[in-house]
Scaffold this motif. Structure first.
Motif, PDB file in Angstrom:
ATOM      1  N   SER A   1       2.164   2.205 -17.949  1.00 35.42           N
ATOM      2  CA  SER A   1       3.382   1.312 -17.466  1.00 35.42           C
ATOM      3  C   SER A   1       3.486   1.302 -16.165  1.00 35.42           C
ATOM      4  CB  SER A   1       4.408   2.601 -17.546  1.00 35.42           C
ATOM      5  OG  SER A   1       6.589   1.729 -16.926  1.00 35.42           O
ATOM      6  N   GLY A   2       2.752   1.284 -15.285  1.00 35.08           N
ATOM      7  CA  GLY A   2       2.533   0.692 -13.680  1.00 35.08           C
ATOM      8  C   GLY A   2       1.302  -0.271 -14.253  1.00 35.08           C
TER       9      GLY A   2
ATOM     10  N   VAL B   1       1.939   9.309  -6.155  1.00 39.56           N
ATOM     11  CA  VAL B   1       2.316  10.694  -5.479  1.00 39.56           C
ATOM     12  C   VAL B   1       4.287  11.106  -6.690  1.00 39.56           C
ATOM     13  CG1 VAL B   1       4.144  11.903  -3.846  1.00 39.56           C
ATOM     14  CG2 VAL B   1       1.621  10.545  -3.189  1.00 39.56           C
ATOM     15  N   ALA B   2       4.239   9.906  -6.881  1.00 42.47           N
ATOM     16  CA  ALA B   2       5.626  10.436  -7.893  1.00 42.47           C
ATOM     17  C   ALA B   2       5.580  10.621  -9.007  1.00 42.47           C
ATOM     18  CB  ALA B   2       6.656   8.885  -8.086  1.00 42.47           C
TER      19      ALA B   2
ATOM     20  N   TRP C   1       3.245  17.489 -12.324  1.00 41.90           N
ATOM     21  CA  TRP C   1       3.674  18.392 -12.149  1.00 41.90           C
ATOM     22  C   TRP C   1       4.961  19.241 -12.717  1.00 41.90           C
ATOM     23  CZ3 TRP C   1       0.892  23.092 -10.314  1.00 41.90           C
ATOM     24  CH2 TRP C   1       1.851  24.028  -9.845  1.00 41.90           C
ATOM     25  N   MET C   2       5.942  18.836 -12.557  1.00 39.02           N
ATOM     26  CA  MET C   2       6.911  18.857 -13.362  1.00 39.02           C
ATOM     27  C   MET C   2       7.363  19.491 -15.377  1.00 39.02           C
ATOM     28  SD  MET C   2       9.943  17.539 -11.018  1.00 39.02           S
ATOM     29  CE  MET C   2       9.564  15.977 -10.575  1.00 39.02           C
ATOM     30  N   SER C   3       6.172  18.085 -15.493  1.00 36.70           N
ATOM     31  CA  SER C   3       6.218  18.164 -16.163  1.00 36.70           C
ATOM     32  C   SER C   3       5.174  20.002 -16.812  1.00 36.70           C
ATOM     33  CB  SER C   3       5.597  16.924 -17.357  1.00 36.70           C
ATOM     34  OG  SER C   3       6.196  16.321 -17.026  1.00 36.70           O
ATOM     35  N   TRP C   4       4.019  19.904 -16.735  1.00 34.22           N
ATOM     36  CA  TRP C   4       3.506  20.905 -17.077  1.00 34.22           C
ATOM     37  C   TRP C   4       4.011  22.000 -16.219  1.00 34.22           C
ATOM     38  CZ3 TRP C   4      -0.270  23.531 -19.075  1.00 34.22           C
ATOM     39  CH2 TRP C   4      -1.109  23.975 -18.449  1.00 34.22           C
ATOM     40  N   ASP C   5       4.985  22.185 -15.257  1.00 30.59           N
ATOM     41  CA  ASP C   5       5.246  23.276 -15.030  1.00 30.59           C
ATOM     42  C   ASP C   5       6.529  24.151 -16.207  1.00 30.59           C
ATOM     43  OD1 ASP C   5       6.686  25.914 -13.095  1.00 30.59           O
ATOM     44  OD2 ASP C   5       8.100  24.533 -12.672  1.00 30.59           O
ATOM     45  N   GLY C   6       7.096  22.915 -16.862  1.00 35.72           N
ATOM     46  CA  GLY C   6       8.407  22.737 -17.528  1.00 35.72           C
ATOM     47  C   GLY C   6       7.215  23.337 -18.988  1.00 35.72           C
ATOM     48  N   PHE C   7       6.631  22.664 -19.546  1.00 40.68           N
ATOM     49  CA  PHE C   7       6.070  22.906 -20.528  1.00 40.68           C
ATOM     50  C   PHE C   7       5.221  24.200 -20.482  1.00 40.68           C
ATOM     51  CE2 PHE C   7       5.700  17.600 -20.754  1.00 40.68           C
ATOM     52  CZ  PHE C   7       6.763  17.808 -21.980  1.00 40.68           C
ATOM     53  N   SER C   8       4.656  24.726 -19.605  1.00 44.07           N
ATOM     54  CA  SER C   8       4.044  25.889 -19.582  1.00 44.07           C
ATOM     55  C   SER C   8       4.768  27.420 -19.796  1.00 44.07           C
ATOM     56  CB  SER C   8       2.871  25.955 -18.309  1.00 44.07           C
ATOM     57  OG  SER C   8       3.553  26.416 -17.284  1.00 44.07           O
TER      58      SER C   8
ATOM     59  N   MET D   1       0.349  -1.161   0.217  1.00 42.87           N
ATOM     60  CA  MET D   1       0.208   0.191   0.062  1.00 42.87           C
ATOM     61  C   MET D   1       1.258   1.350   0.060  1.00 42.87           C
ATOM     62  SD  MET D   1      -1.729   2.500   2.096  1.00 42.87           S
ATOM     63  CE  MET D   1      -0.813   2.212   3.935  1.00 42.87           C
ATOM     64  N   LEU D   2       1.580   1.065   0.592  1.00 45.18           N
ATOM     65  CA  LEU D   2       2.583   2.118   0.912  1.00 45.18           C
ATOM     66  C   LEU D   2       3.733   2.826  -0.192  1.00 45.18           C
ATOM     67  CD1 LEU D   2       3.738   1.885   4.531  1.00 45.18           C
ATOM     68  CD2 LEU D   2       2.526   3.808   3.299  1.00 45.18           C
ATOM     69  N   LEU D   3       3.582   1.349  -1.132  1.00 48.11           N
ATOM     70  CA  LEU D   3       4.477   1.454  -2.619  1.00 48.11           C
ATOM     71  C   LEU D   3       3.380   2.695  -3.441  1.00 48.11           C
ATOM     72  CD1 LEU D   3       6.687  -1.466  -2.190  1.00 48.11           C
ATOM     73  CD2 LEU D   3       8.130   0.980  -2.145  1.00 48.11           C
ATOM     74  N   THR D   4       2.573   1.846  -3.657  1.00 45.95           N
ATOM     75  CA  THR D   4       1.087   2.092  -4.163  1.00 45.95           C
ATOM     76  C   THR D   4       1.206   3.589  -4.348  1.00 45.95           C
ATOM     77  OG1 THR D   4       0.694  -0.124  -4.600  1.00 45.95           O
ATOM     78  CG2 THR D   4      -0.580   1.663  -5.656  1.00 45.95           C
TER      79      THR D   4
END
Length: 112
Positions: A89-90, A52-53, A59-66, A44-47
């Motif tokens: 992939s998951g 979260v990852a 979020w980082m992709s959106w921040d960069g693309f925007s 459960m913690l890994l899921t």
């Protein structure tokens, strides 16, 4: 004559130990010493950590693309592609598959 092997596990041995290989004779065939509750907690913690990852990556992709000189809908589409590929992939890995089959760099997975 030959090397003498010391038996490490004096309990149950692997069924393949009778093939004559001393290396196989020391493989224990005992159940794991961990509770099912602990296994469920770790899964459960890994899921949760995986989601979260993925969220942080999106979020980082959106921040960069925007910040790029492109329209907002292109930035949304690129971020969605990142999210879909991460989630896909998951899911493939959770179902026992290998999303990187044939890509290379995965010795055990490329032939399977």
């Amino acid at each position: 004559m030959g090397k003498k092997y010391r038996k490490v596990n004096h309990g149950d041995r692997s069924p393949s130990a009778n093939r004559g290989s001393a290396a196989l004779a020391v493989v224990p065939n005992t159940p794991p010493k961990v509770s099912p509750e602990r296994v469920r907690l770790v899964v459960m913690l890994l899921t949760v950590g995986g989601f979260v990852a993925i969220a942080a990556d999106c979020w980082m992709s959106w921040d960069g693309f925007s910040t790029m000189p492109i329209d907002w809908w292109i930035a949304v589409a690129l971020t969605a592609i990142v999210a879909i590929s991460q989630l896909g992939s998951g899911v493939i890995q959770a179902m026992g598959g290998n999303p990187f089959k044939g890509v290379g760099g995965s010795v055990g997975g490329d032939g399977a």
